[in-house]
Structure formats: C-alpha cells, structure tokens
Scaffold this active site. Structure first.
Site, short mmCIF file in Angstrom:
data_model
loop_
_atom_site.label_atom_id
_atom_site.label_comp_id
_atom_site.label_asym_id
_atom_site.label_seq_id
_atom_site.Cartn_x
_atom_site.Cartn_y
_atom_site.Cartn_z
N ASP A 41 39.01 51.39 27.36
CA ASP A 41 40.35 51.94 27.42
C ASP A 41 40.75 52.38 26.02
O ASP A 41 41.40 51.65 25.27
CB ASP A 41 41.29 50.84 27.93
CG ASP A 41 42.50 51.44 28.61
OD1 ASP A 41 42.58 52.67 28.67
OD2 ASP A 41 43.34 50.66 29.07
N ARG B 231 39.59 65.02 22.33
CA ARG B 231 39.24 65.78 23.52
C ARG B 231 40.21 66.94 23.75
O ARG B 231 39.81 68.02 24.18
CB ARG B 231 39.25 64.83 24.72
CG ARG B 231 38.97 65.49 26.02
CD ARG B 231 38.91 64.48 27.15
NE ARG B 231 38.63 65.16 28.39
CZ ARG B 231 39.53 65.80 29.13
NH1 ARG B 231 40.79 65.83 28.74
NH2 ARG B 231 39.19 66.41 30.24
N GLU C 84 28.24 51.28 33.13
CA GLU C 84 28.78 50.75 31.87
C GLU C 84 30.29 50.61 31.97
O GLU C 84 30.92 51.31 32.76
CB GLU C 84 28.41 51.64 30.68
CG GLU C 84 29.03 53.00 30.77
CD GLU C 84 28.71 53.87 29.57
OE1 GLU C 84 29.04 53.48 28.45
OE2 GLU C 84 28.11 54.94 29.77
N LYS D 146 37.81 52.55 39.16
CA LYS D 146 38.89 51.99 38.35
C LYS D 146 39.20 50.56 38.79
O LYS D 146 39.14 50.22 39.97
CB LYS D 146 40.16 52.85 38.53
CG LYS D 146 39.98 54.28 38.07
CD LYS D 146 39.69 54.40 36.61
CE LYS D 146 40.90 54.55 35.81
NZ LYS D 146 41.39 55.59 35.18
N CYS E 260 64.25 13.37 28.28
CA CYS E 260 64.50 14.67 28.92
C CYS E 260 63.68 14.75 30.22
O CYS E 260 62.45 14.67 30.19
CB CYS E 260 64.08 15.80 27.97
SG CYS E 260 64.20 17.43 28.72
N CYS F 13 63.15 20.69 22.28
CA CYS F 13 64.16 19.71 22.70
C CYS F 13 63.82 18.39 22.02
O CYS F 13 62.66 17.96 22.02
CB CYS F 13 64.10 19.57 24.21
SG CYS F 13 64.90 18.07 24.80
N CYS G 121 69.37 21.59 24.66
CA CYS G 121 68.35 21.63 25.71
C CYS G 121 69.01 21.99 27.05
O CYS G 121 69.95 21.31 27.47
CB CYS G 121 67.63 20.29 25.81
SG CYS G 121 66.52 20.20 27.24
N LYS H 197 34.16 51.14 31.31
CA LYS H 197 34.95 52.29 30.86
C LYS H 197 35.98 51.75 29.87
O LYS H 197 36.92 51.04 30.26
CB LYS H 197 35.64 52.94 32.06
CG LYS H 197 36.34 54.22 31.73
CD LYS H 197 36.69 54.97 33.00
CE LYS H 197 37.31 56.31 32.68
NZ LYS H 197 38.50 56.22 31.84
N CYS I 282 68.46 18.56 29.40
CA CYS I 282 69.06 17.25 29.13
C CYS I 282 70.21 17.32 28.12
O CYS I 282 70.87 16.32 27.86
CB CYS I 282 68.00 16.26 28.65
SG CYS I 282 67.40 16.61 26.99
N TYR J 27 28.84 57.40 24.45
CA TYR J 27 28.47 57.38 25.87
C TYR J 27 27.87 58.67 26.40
O TYR J 27 27.43 58.71 27.53
CB TYR J 27 29.61 56.91 26.76
CG TYR J 27 30.89 57.73 26.72
CD1 TYR J 27 30.92 59.07 27.03
CD2 TYR J 27 32.09 57.09 26.39
CE1 TYR J 27 32.09 59.79 27.01
CE2 TYR J 27 33.28 57.81 26.36
CZ TYR J 27 33.27 59.17 26.68
OH TYR J 27 34.43 59.88 26.65
N SER K 32 36.25 65.60 32.38
CA SER K 32 36.84 64.31 32.78
C SER K 32 35.97 63.74 33.91
O SER K 32 34.95 64.33 34.27
CB SER K 32 38.28 64.51 33.22
OG SER K 32 38.34 65.57 34.13
N1 5U1 Z 1 31.80 54.69 29.40
C1 5U1 Z 1 32.09 55.99 29.62
N2 5U1 Z 1 33.32 56.47 29.57
N3 5U1 Z 1 33.21 57.78 29.83
C2 5U1 Z 1 34.17 58.73 29.90
N4 5U1 Z 1 31.19 56.95 29.92
C3 5U1 Z 1 31.89 58.09 30.05
N5 5U1 Z 1 31.48 59.33 30.33
C4 5U1 Z 1 32.41 60.30 30.40
C5 5U1 Z 1 33.78 60.02 30.19
C6 5U1 Z 1 34.79 61.10 30.27
O1 5U1 Z 1 32.05 61.58 30.67
C7 5U1 Z 1 30.67 61.87 30.90
C8 5U1 Z 1 30.36 61.74 32.36
C9 5U1 Z 1 30.40 63.25 30.41
#
Ligand code: 5U1
Length: 680
Positions: free
Chosen positions: A125, A144, A121, A322, A441, A435, A417, A123, A420, A233, A89
């Site tokens: 979601d 994961r 870059e 974050k 009105c 309305c 409404c 992150k 009015c 990534y 993480s």
């Molecule tokens: N964009 C990005 N998200 N993210 C999540 N890069 C990235 N790298 C991660 C994680 C958990 O872990 C590496 C640092 C291994």
C-alpha cells in the site's frame, strides 16, 4: 583545517571510486540480500569519508554517489515526464469466485486448458514509481501520474536507500526501466508521526499518505529524512540485453542487480493455490512490517502474457485480489472514559457503526488525552477509523470538513475517576491519567479479577466479564481470593445464570486452585509483568517466598527485568494489602508448587545465540524472539560462526544459505514450536 595537500586528486579519485563501490555493495547486501556485513556505524564511517573527499574535490561528486541520498536544494516544480511504456493499472477481484473467473478467462483466451503458473506477491500500500537506468546508472525517477505522463521525482527517489543508484553485477540492458512501489514501513510511519507530534505538526493519516506526501516534496532533503523503501515488481522499458522468459526469473535478476524484491513472492500452479496463498497472507497481514491491501497474481510466462495482451488500461494476465478495506469513515458520537486494571483512564470513542476490515466497528480506542489533542478531535467529527488485524480499532484522523466545526462539542477530560470519584494523577513521563483509588475502585477491581481468571492466568473457565461485573456490583467478590468461597446458590442468583452453569463455574473455580508459580505471578497483575516475565521470575527464584525476599539487585539478575519492572515487583510485593490477598489465596486452598530454581545461568538456552529468519506463520518473529529470550537465548539479526541455531521459517533466504555454508544447526518452524513446547 583542510587536508587538501595530504590527499592528491588522483589518490582521492581512486579512493572515492573504491568507497562508492563498497557503499553500493553494502547497500545491496543490506537491502537485496538481507545480509549486512558491516554495522550501521561502519557504513556511516565509509560514507563520511566519501563525503569528505567530495568536499575536497567537488568534481568527484557524481549522481550515483551514495552521498547524494541526503537530498538537494528545492525544485520550483516537478517536470512532467512521458512513460514510453504506459504504467498500467490492475483489474481487481473481490472474492474467490472472481479469481476463478479470471483463470477461466485465461484458459478460454489461450485456448489451452493446461495448468497456468502464477506468481503471487503482496500488494504493497504505497505509491507506484518508475526508475530509469542508463548503462546501470539511475537517471530518472517518476511517479505514475495518469499512466502516460508522470512527475519527475529523480531527486527524491535518489534519497531512498533501497533504490540502487548504480546496478550491481552485469547483464542488465543498457536501457532498463524498473517499476515498483515506494512505501513507508509501519515502524517508519510511527517514527515520523512521533516526530511530527513532537514538533506540534499534524501527523499523517496512514503510511500510504505519508509515503505519497514524502515523495512529492519539492525539497528532496525532506524526503531524505523519511525512511521510505521501494520494492520492485515489474519492468517498463528494457532495450537490448537478454532477459529471462518468466516474471519470477526477471524478479530474481532484479534482486541480483540490487533491488529489493518482496520476500513473500512465490510461484504456484493453478488458481486454487492462489486462493490458498491469499488465505495464508490474510493471517500474516497484521504481523507484516508494512501495510498491504491485497495480493497480486501474474501469469509467470512472458510468452503467455504476450498472447493474452491488454484490455483497456490493464493487462489481462494479472489481477489484484483486494483485502477488505481496513479504513472507513464514520461519525464520532461521543467519548467515554474507561478505567483499566492499573487505573489508567482511557478515552473510548463511540462511533456510528461502520463496516471496516470485515467487521462492524462501533468503538475505537483514543489512547490518552494527548492523542485527542493531537487529532484535534470534537464530538460530531467525521473520522477515519482504522482496523489492523486483530488490534482494537483506532481513529487515524479527521476528515477535512467543508462546514464550520466551531459548533462541535469539545471533549472534556474528567478531573476525578468516573467510576469511584478518586483523584486522578497524571504521570510526568507518560501521557496517562490514573485513578488513585487502587482496588477501592470497582473498575480496577473488576479488571483485576478478569485478569486473574483469564486464560494465561488461572484459566477459570466460564468466569466471563459480565459475571465478574455482577459479582463485584453485588458485593459478592471484593478480592480475587473471594472467588474461591462462591457457592452455587450465590452464582445462580446472578442474571442469566442457570443452575447448571453455576455448578460448572464452581467446579472450574475449584479446579483453578491447582495452579503453577508462573501463572500465579502473571495472575497477580503486577504492572509490566506479562506472561514471559512471570515465567522468567518463576524460573529464576523458584518460589514466591524467594521472590518476596528479592531486592532490586537480585531482580535485575533476571533476564528481561530492568529497573522499572524491578520497581513494580518490589512495590507490589511489599504492599500489605497485596500480601493479605496472597495469604487469603493460600487459605482458600490455592496451590502453586515451588519449582526448581534455575538461576540465570541454568535457563535451558543460556549462552546460546539464535537467529530467526523467514516467515514464522504461527507466532511471528517478534514473539519467537521473546520466547527464546525467556529460555535464556540471545537472539541476533545475522548469522555468524557464533550462531548456535537458525530457525528458518517460510521463504527463508540468504541467512539460511549462510547458516548452511557455516554448518550451523538449522530447524524449521515445526521443530521450533516443538522445542518451545518441550520447555514450557
Ligand atoms: N506487487 C505488485 N503491485 N503491483 C501493482 N505488483 C504489481 N504489478 C502492477 C501494479 C500496478 O502492475 C503490473 C501488472 C504491470
């Protein structure tokens, strides 16, 4: 009828191999290079042919065939898989100083004060996944899990079009594990929720939940219907084969091998540049096509990464900054009904104040009655409030409750409404209640006046919402034309209006008498006539009189105007009450000089074909496209010999290269803004 006799096995085998190669190559061009060479329909045709051959000869069907993206029969359960290299993480930083501390720790641990290169870059979601390739063929996809063991979701990841089933190019290690985020772009989220709604199913609360729910389907045919994407990534296992000695170099290589890499990924030197990047992305965030919850910074050099090592379960060489949470949970206290400029009655949620996305929120829009039913909302519910960028906060869902909700109060819609008392009408095609009181009105009148005075309309400085409310309530202003006869004495009688402010306001109202035809057309508040359409109508007809004479056919000749807009324009300009207001404006001395009518062919960019690429920081691509279309240009998605000009924003990639190779005119964002300004 079967054509088995017409296609011999050996011929089918060769053709299937070619089709697989072609389809994988087109997928790569589409996702990794953002430069498709064939249309979706042409792609489907190739895919259907391959499916046909595989149906004739099932032995030709292989795991890396693009036909396998449709999913397969449900699994009884997910198997557990071990991550040979644990999925770590990330440590978090919540402000600039925590980022500076991060850099200080790096320098101290390395015993070296030389500037460090970081890769930044967004992150995403979504949901972290691991993809394992043996000799370039996808053999396993896994979640994961707890970082050491995850679930085998191979059948599901195979359905995701941006995940290569077979790697492109050469030079990849025989065993390669690629990690990244599977996410649902915002448009895809909207689409699947609309579909859920149509089927009377419960919609997802947010794109992340939708992505997670889609990936954890035992039936991969369901996953296949969800428009998921995956951005790579990092690497996990990578055995054999030489790899670059930097993170960015590795990401570039992954792109060549067919992975989608975030286009906003970039390398910078030093933590202050990382902080600048965060600020730039915070501005862009609301306009991105996907949700992000922060920025990830990684030390670029693998040599330095190795020297830094790990602490607990996170690498020392990476950190996530974050963004403030854009969702929070609070209680729905009440629902009130507001009447807008066009009479639409909108339910507004009154909430217990809650801090979300950097501001305190106490109201949220509920859109319409259908939305309330969709959410199954009751007063007293614990709700998830979402704020995205500058948009009005919304209620994304209800928190599951352990207690009985039967005692909570249902939300009752008004039948007349609330302002009015006129009857409400529900249009057949829209879920909107309106309305029927029109400008009788007071709520509609107030909104019409506020719109008339707004910045893009007559821009009456100092005429704020509270003043308009008082002017209407006091009976001093019935229509927008009455504004021009207000005097200092009347205005200074209003609450909290000093003599000086009243004098200033009378002056700004007087100054607003000199306006332009596009501003007036926008200010009138004709339904569906926004700023761009008002400009197009003005440019096309040149005068209000000509526009008043226009029938549907003439209106349809204006770019951007379809039958719905044409209908609203005609309805507005044939209404005697509206015509009387326009006359009163003229009598009050408001002037909107005629402009030279350009007609459709004479718009400045008529006949030109433009392409927008990269990030346009000032306005975003959608708005850029709208502005170009307002000037008569056609805006398309890919560069070809027919392209007149390419606007290259930040991080422009393959389209820019293609435009260069075709010798097409290229301008950057500042030149683009200057061109728009010159054509205002
Ligand atoms: N964009 C990005 N998200 N993210 C999540 N890069 C990235 N790298 C991660 C994680 C958990 O872990 C590496 C640092 C291994």
């Amino acid at each position: 009828m079967s054509d088995k006799p017409n296609v011999a096995f050996s011929q089918a085998e060769t053709e299937a191999e070619t089709l697989r190669e072609q389809l994988n190559q087109h997928n790569y061009r589409y996702y990794s290079l953002d430069d498709p060479q064939i249309t979706d329909a042409e792609y489907d045709q190739l895919l259907r042919r391959l499916e046909h051959l595989e149906t004739l000869y099932p032995e030709l069907r292989r795991g890396d065939s693009p036909t396998q993206r449709v999913g397969s029969a449900p699994l009884p359960m997910f198997e557990s898989v071990e991550h040979k290299v644990p999925m770590l993480s990330l440590a978090n930083a919540f402000d600039d100083d925590e980022l500076r501390d991060f850099e200080r720790r790096l320098h101290a641990r390395l015993g070296d004060d030389r500037p460090i290169t970081f890769v930044c870059e967004p992150k995403l979601d979504g949901v972290a996944v691991s993809l394992l390739y043996h000799d370039g063929i996808l053999v396993q996809g896994a979640t994961r899990g707890d970082g050491f063991n995850g679930e085998n979701i191979t059948a599901n990841v195979r359905t995701i079009a941006s995940i290569p089933l077979k790697l492109q190019g050469q030079g990849y290690p025989p065993v390669l594990e690629v990690r990244g985020e599977v996410y649902l772009p915002r448009a895809g989220f909207k689409a699947i929720n609309a579909e859920a709604l149509a089927k009377n199913e419960k919609p997802f609360v947010n794109p992340r939940n939708a992505a997670a729910g889609s990936l954890r389907q035992l039936d991969s045919r369901i996953t296949a219907t969800r428009p998921l994407e995956m951005c790579a990534y990092s690497l996990g296992q990578a055995e054999g084969g030489g790899l670059p000695d930097t993170h960015l170099g590795t990401m570039r290589l992954l792109k060549e091998w067919g992975f989608l890499i975030n286009s906003l990924m970039t390398a910078v030197v030093g933590i202050e540049a990382c902080i600048d990047y965060y600020q730039r992305l915070a501005v862009l965030r609301a306009d991105l096509a996907y949700d992000i919850d922060g920025i990830v910074y990684k030390v670029d050099s693998f040599r330095l990464q190795e020297a830094l090592g790990f602490v607990a379960r996170a690498p020392r060489w990476a950190i996530a900054r974050k963004f403030p949470a854009e969702e929070a949970v609070t209680r729905l206290v009440d629902v009130e009904f507001q009447v807008g400029r066009t009479g639409a009655v909108t339910p507004v949620a009154r909430l217990e104040p809650v801090f979300v996305g950097g501001v305190t929120v106490s109201n949220a829009t509920l859109h319409n009655e259908d939305e309330i039913h969709r959410l199954g909302l009751k007063v007293g519910d614990q709700v998830v409030v979402r704020r995205a960028g500058d948009v009005i906060p919304q209620i994304a869902g209800i928190m599951p409750s352990d207690t009985d909700r039967d005692d909570l109060q249902a939300i009752v819609f008004p039948t007349r409404c609330p302002v009015c008392g006129s009857a409400l009408q529900r249009s057949a095609e829209q879920a909107v209640l309106r309305c029927t009181g029109g400008l009788v009105c007071p709520a509609q009148r107030k909104q019409a006046i506020k719109h008339f005075a707004s910045r893009k309309a007559l821009d009456i400085d100092g005429l704020g919402d509270k003043i308009v409310d008082q002017l209407v309530d006091a009976g001093l202003v019935h229509t927008v034309a009455d504004l021009f006869s207000l005097n200092v004495e009347q205005l200074s009688g209003l609450e909290r209006m000093a003599n000086k402010s009243a004098t200033n306001l009378v002056q700004s109202i007087a100054a607003a008498r000199q306006t332009t035809l596009p501003r007036l057309l926008y200010a009138l508040g004709i339904r569906e006539v926004g700023e761009t359409t008002a400009k197009l109508l003005a440019a096309h007809f040149g005068s209000l009189e000509k526009l008043e004479e226009a029938d549907e056919e003439a209106l349809l000749a204006v770019p951007d105007v379809g039958p719905v807009v044409a209908g609203f324009v005609i309805k507005f300009l044939t209404n005697p009450h509206h015509l009387a207001i326009i006359d009163s404006l003229r009598e009050a001395g408001v002037e909107w000089p005629d402009i030279e009518s350009r007609g459709p062919q004479l718009l400045p960019l008529a006949g030109e074909v433009w392409v927008l690429t990269g990030t346009l920081a000032a306005m975003g691509r959608a708005q850029g496209k709208e502005q170009l279309e307002a000037l008569g240009a056609k805006v398309v998605g890919s560069v070809s010999a027919k392209t007149t000009c390419l606007v290259a924003g930040e991080s422009a990639g393959s389209k820019l290269e293609k435009a260069r190779s075709l010798n097409i005119k290229i301008i950057d964002e500042s030149e683009f803004l200057a061109l728009l300004q010159a054509n205002q």
